[in-house]
Design a protein around this motif. Structure first.
Motif, short mmCIF file in Angstrom:
data_model
loop_
_atom_site.label_atom_id
_atom_site.label_comp_id
_atom_site.label_asym_id
_atom_site.label_seq_id
_atom_site.Cartn_x
_atom_site.Cartn_y
_atom_site.Cartn_z
N GLY A 185 0.84 -1.19 0.00
CA GLY A 185 0.00 0.00 0.00
C GLY A 185 0.87 1.24 0.00
O GLY A 185 1.82 1.34 0.79
N GLU B 192 -4.71 -1.23 4.38
CA GLU B 192 -5.65 -0.10 4.40
C GLU B 192 -5.84 0.45 5.81
O GLU B 192 -5.84 1.66 6.02
CB GLU B 192 -7.01 -0.53 3.83
N TYR C 218 -3.70 7.23 -3.52
CA TYR C 218 -3.47 5.85 -3.09
C TYR C 218 -3.00 5.03 -4.27
O TYR C 218 -3.42 5.28 -5.42
CB TYR C 218 -4.76 5.21 -2.60
N TRP D 133 -2.03 0.67 -5.05
CA TRP D 133 -1.90 -0.70 -4.53
C TRP D 133 -1.07 -1.52 -5.51
O TRP D 133 -1.37 -1.53 -6.70
CB TRP D 133 -3.28 -1.33 -4.33
#
Length: 92
Positions: free
Chosen positions: A3, A66, A89, A91
């Motif tokens: 992340g 998260e 963000y 991933w």
């Protein structure tokens, strides 16, 4: 799962790079001590009242990543010396 968060910050009371670094160092130290994240200043190095931090955490479960990143954002948002303006963000 990796992340990654990139956050842009405004530091209103900074009148010099030294003051900016002091605020950022404090935030980075608290984040590293309390959470399982790596933190680095990644942009706006020569601007007094603006900063960009990148935060990364790794886990085998996306939900864990998260949760950890949300906790870091809560700590950042709770600091009266700064304001978070942009958050991206990613991933991997």
């Amino acid at each position: 799962m990796i992340g990654f968060i990139r956050v842009e910050l405004l530091i209103y009371d900074a009148q010099s790079l030294k003051e900016k670094r002091s605020v950022l160092k404090s935030i980075q130290t608290r984040l590293k001590q309390r959470f399982n994240v790596s933190v680095a200043e990644t942009d706006h190095h020569d601007v007094w009242q603006r900063a960009e931090l990148s935060l990364v955490t790794v886990s085998n479960d996306r939900a864990v990543c998260e949760r950890e990143l949300q906790k870091t954002l809560s700590l950042i948002d709770g600091d009266p010396k700064i304001e978070r303006t942009v958050t991206d963000y990613e991933w991997l």
